[in-house]
Enzyme design. Structure first.
Site, PDB file in Angstrom:
ATOM      1  N   PRO A   9       0.790  -1.225   0.000  1.00 18.11           N
ATOM      2  CA  PRO A   9       0.000   0.000   0.000  1.00 18.11           C
ATOM      3  C   PRO A   9       0.829   1.286   0.000  1.00 18.11           C
ATOM      4  O   PRO A   9       1.888   1.354   0.632  1.00 18.11           O
ATOM      5  CB  PRO A   9      -0.823  -0.101   1.288  1.00 18.11           C
ATOM      6  CG  PRO A   9      -0.074  -1.046   2.154  1.00 18.11           C
ATOM      7  CD  PRO A   9       0.583  -2.024   1.227  1.00 18.11           C
ATOM      8  N   ASN A  10       0.294   2.252  -0.725  1.00 20.50           N
ATOM      9  CA  ASN A  10       0.820   3.624  -0.796  1.00 20.50           C
ATOM     10  C   ASN A  10       2.091   3.752  -1.630  1.00 20.50           C
ATOM     11  O   ASN A  10       2.559   4.869  -1.861  1.00 20.50           O
ATOM     12  CB  ASN A  10       1.042   4.214   0.613  1.00 20.50           C
ATOM     13  CG  ASN A  10      -0.251   4.290   1.397  1.00 20.50           C
ATOM     14  OD1 ASN A  10      -1.215   4.886   0.920  1.00 20.50           O
ATOM     15  ND2 ASN A  10      -0.307   3.667   2.560  1.00 20.50           N
ATOM     16  N   ARG A  17       5.020  11.189  -2.252  1.00 17.50           N
ATOM     17  CA  ARG A  17       4.747  10.829  -0.864  1.00 17.50           C
ATOM     18  C   ARG A  17       6.027  10.967  -0.027  1.00 17.50           C
ATOM     19  O   ARG A  17       7.024  10.294  -0.319  1.00 17.50           O
ATOM     20  CB  ARG A  17       4.286   9.372  -0.875  1.00 17.50           C
ATOM     21  CG  ARG A  17       4.237   8.714   0.454  1.00 17.50           C
ATOM     22  CD  ARG A  17       4.060   7.202   0.297  1.00 17.50           C
ATOM     23  NE  ARG A  17       3.891   6.620   1.591  1.00 17.50           N
ATOM     24  CZ  ARG A  17       4.275   5.395   1.924  1.00 17.50           C
ATOM     25  NH1 ARG A  17       4.825   4.605   1.031  1.00 17.50           N
ATOM     26  NH2 ARG A  17       4.098   4.962   3.144  1.00 17.50           N
ATOM     27  N   TYR A  22      11.250   8.769   1.316  1.00 15.81           N
ATOM     28  CA  TYR A  22      11.216   7.727   0.280  1.00 15.81           C
ATOM     29  C   TYR A  22      11.895   8.131  -1.028  1.00 15.81           C
ATOM     30  O   TYR A  22      11.990   7.311  -1.943  1.00 15.81           O
ATOM     31  CB  TYR A  22       9.760   7.321   0.000  1.00 15.81           C
ATOM     32  CG  TYR A  22       9.076   6.738   1.216  1.00 15.81           C
ATOM     33  CD1 TYR A  22       9.555   5.566   1.804  1.00 15.81           C
ATOM     34  CD2 TYR A  22       7.980   7.362   1.794  1.00 15.81           C
ATOM     35  CE1 TYR A  22       8.958   5.035   2.931  1.00 15.81           C
ATOM     36  CE2 TYR A  22       7.360   6.833   2.924  1.00 15.81           C
ATOM     37  CZ  TYR A  22       7.860   5.671   3.490  1.00 15.81           C
ATOM     38  OH  TYR A  22       7.269   5.142   4.601  1.00 15.81           O
ATOM     39  N   ASN A  73       8.142  -5.626  -1.304  1.00 18.19           N
ATOM     40  CA  ASN A  73       8.021  -4.489  -0.403  1.00 18.19           C
ATOM     41  C   ASN A  73       6.560  -4.450   0.042  1.00 18.19           C
ATOM     42  O   ASN A  73       5.705  -3.908  -0.659  1.00 18.19           O
ATOM     43  CB  ASN A  73       8.420  -3.177  -1.083  1.00 18.19           C
ATOM     44  CG  ASN A  73       8.412  -2.013  -0.095  1.00 18.19           C
ATOM     45  OD1 ASN A  73       7.959  -2.158   1.050  1.00 18.19           O
ATOM     46  ND2 ASN A  73       8.898  -0.856  -0.513  1.00 18.19           N
ATOM     47  N   ALA A  76       3.422  -0.994   4.684  1.00 21.49           N
ATOM     48  CA  ALA A  76       2.944  -1.050   6.080  1.00 21.49           C
ATOM     49  C   ALA A  76       2.516  -2.457   6.497  1.00 21.49           C
ATOM     50  O   ALA A  76       2.590  -2.802   7.685  1.00 21.49           O
ATOM     51  CB  ALA A  76       1.792  -0.069   6.266  1.00 21.49           C
ATOM     52  N   GLU A  97      12.987  -9.331   1.169  1.00 23.04           N
ATOM     53  CA  GLU A  97      12.186  -8.196   1.648  1.00 23.04           C
ATOM     54  C   GLU A  97      12.959  -6.919   1.359  1.00 23.04           C
ATOM     55  O   GLU A  97      14.150  -6.833   1.696  1.00 23.04           O
ATOM     56  CB  GLU A  97      11.947  -8.369   3.154  1.00 23.04           C
ATOM     57  CG  GLU A  97      11.271  -7.172   3.796  1.00 23.04           C
ATOM     58  CD  GLU A  97      10.986  -7.388   5.282  1.00 23.04           C
ATOM     59  OE1 GLU A  97      10.818  -8.549   5.714  1.00 23.04           O
ATOM     60  OE2 GLU A  97      10.948  -6.381   5.998  1.00 23.04           O
ATOM     61  N   HIS A  99      12.922  -2.469   1.410  1.00 20.38           N
ATOM     62  CA  HIS A  99      12.316  -1.199   1.818  1.00 20.38           C
ATOM     63  C   HIS A  99      13.181  -0.067   1.299  1.00 20.38           C
ATOM     64  O   HIS A  99      14.420  -0.163   1.319  1.00 20.38           O
ATOM     65  CB  HIS A  99      12.232  -1.088   3.343  1.00 20.38           C
ATOM     66  CG  HIS A  99      11.420  -2.187   3.948  1.00 20.38           C
ATOM     67  ND1 HIS A  99      10.050  -2.193   3.931  1.00 20.38           N
ATOM     68  CD2 HIS A  99      11.794  -3.344   4.548  1.00 20.38           C
ATOM     69  CE1 HIS A  99       9.605  -3.298   4.509  1.00 20.38           C
ATOM     70  NE2 HIS A  99      10.650  -4.012   4.885  1.00 20.38           N
ATOM     71  N   ARG A 106      13.601   4.067  12.124  1.00 20.48           N
ATOM     72  CA  ARG A 106      12.347   4.827  12.141  1.00 20.48           C
ATOM     73  C   ARG A 106      11.575   4.572  13.442  1.00 20.48           C
ATOM     74  O   ARG A 106      12.151   4.129  14.429  1.00 20.48           O
ATOM     75  CB  ARG A 106      11.547   4.474  10.883  1.00 20.48           C
ATOM     76  CG  ARG A 106      12.339   4.836   9.609  1.00 20.48           C
ATOM     77  CD  ARG A 106      11.524   4.729   8.363  1.00 20.48           C
ATOM     78  NE  ARG A 106      10.378   5.630   8.408  1.00 20.48           N
ATOM     79  CZ  ARG A 106       9.354   5.566   7.558  1.00 20.48           C
ATOM     80  NH1 ARG A 106       9.357   4.658   6.605  1.00 20.48           N
ATOM     81  NH2 ARG A 106       8.352   6.414   7.659  1.00 20.48           N
TER      82      ARG A 106
HETATM   83  C1  DQA Z   1       8.380   1.035   3.441  1.00 26.26           C
HETATM   84  C2  DQA Z   1       8.536   1.225   4.959  1.00 26.26           C
HETATM   85  C3  DQA Z   1       7.203   0.967   5.655  1.00 26.26           C
HETATM   86  O1  DQA Z   1       7.350   1.168   7.059  1.00 26.26           O
HETATM   87  C4  DQA Z   1       6.145   1.929   5.155  1.00 26.26           C
HETATM   88  O2  DQA Z   1       4.893   1.614   5.722  1.00 26.26           O
HETATM   89  C5  DQA Z   1       6.062   1.982   3.672  1.00 26.26           C
HETATM   90  C6  DQA Z   1       7.271   1.893   2.876  1.00 26.26           C
HETATM   91  C7  DQA Z   1       9.682   1.413   2.698  1.00 26.26           C
HETATM   92  O3  DQA Z   1       9.806   1.000   1.540  1.00 26.26           O
HETATM   93  O4  DQA Z   1      10.534   2.111   3.236  1.00 26.26           O
HETATM   94  O5  DQA Z   1       4.982   2.199   3.123  1.00 26.26           O
HETATM   95  O6  DQA Z   1       8.124  -0.328   3.188  1.00 26.26           O
END
Ligand code: DQA
Length: 148
Positions: A9-10, A17, A22, A73, A76, A97, A99, A106
């Site tokens: 998501p997002n 964003r 990011y 990825n 959240a 995984e 990010h 964080r």
């Molecule tokens: C994320 C880190 C997560 O904590 C966050 O919710 C994201 C992006 C990252 O790529 O840094 O949406 O996965």
């Protein structure tokens, strides 16, 4: 070799964003760079993004028999989703995984991943490069496992 890249998501909002966290690359730009690297490695690559937990679960279930590995990825859902964890446990497809941000630098609730112990490895904090590094690490892992 077929590698699936799954985004949670997002991540569709990358570029606009929280760019200080990011970066400024859009998800499309990350996709293009990752696909280019995959092509150079001689690997087929598919790309998915969803904002919905159930869709991510279904995408993971769909990896069985279709992908040799995955770069994930889960955004959240990394920190919250037992359903995503259970799907990964069910399909047992090797995955890395990734990010963009360093989740360990964080807020406390982001410092824990429900997925990381199931992963071949974790790449966190290199911005868009995390995807390339994750792909390279996964492809090497699969190739050495298969004696290639
Ligand atoms: C994320 C880190 C997560 O904590 C966050 O919710 C994201 C992006 C990252 O790529 O840094 O949406 O996965």
């Amino acid at each position: 070799m077929h590698i699936a890249v799954l985004n949670g998501p997002n991540l569709n909002l990358l570029g606009e964003r929280e760019p200080d966290v990011y970066g400024r690359a859009t998800l499309r730009e990350v996709e293009t760079a990752t696909r280019e690297r995959a092509r150079a490695l001689g690997v087929e690559c598919s790309w998915t993004q969803t904002n919905h937990e159930g869709e991510l679960v279904e995408a993971i279930q769909g990896l069985r028999g279709r992908a040799d590995g995955a770069v994930i990825n889960a955004a959240a859902f990394t920190h919250t989703s037992l359903a995503v964890r259970d799907a990964l446990l069910a399909v047992r497809v090797p995955f890395v995984e990734v990010h963009l941000s360093n989740i360990f630098a964080r807020e406390p609730e982001r410092r824990h991943s429900l997925l990381a112990d199931l992963a071949v490895g974790v790449v966190t904090g290199f911005g868009a490069e995390s995807y390339r590094l994750g792909l390279e690490g996964l492809v090497k892992h699969l190739a050495s496992r298969d004696g290639r």
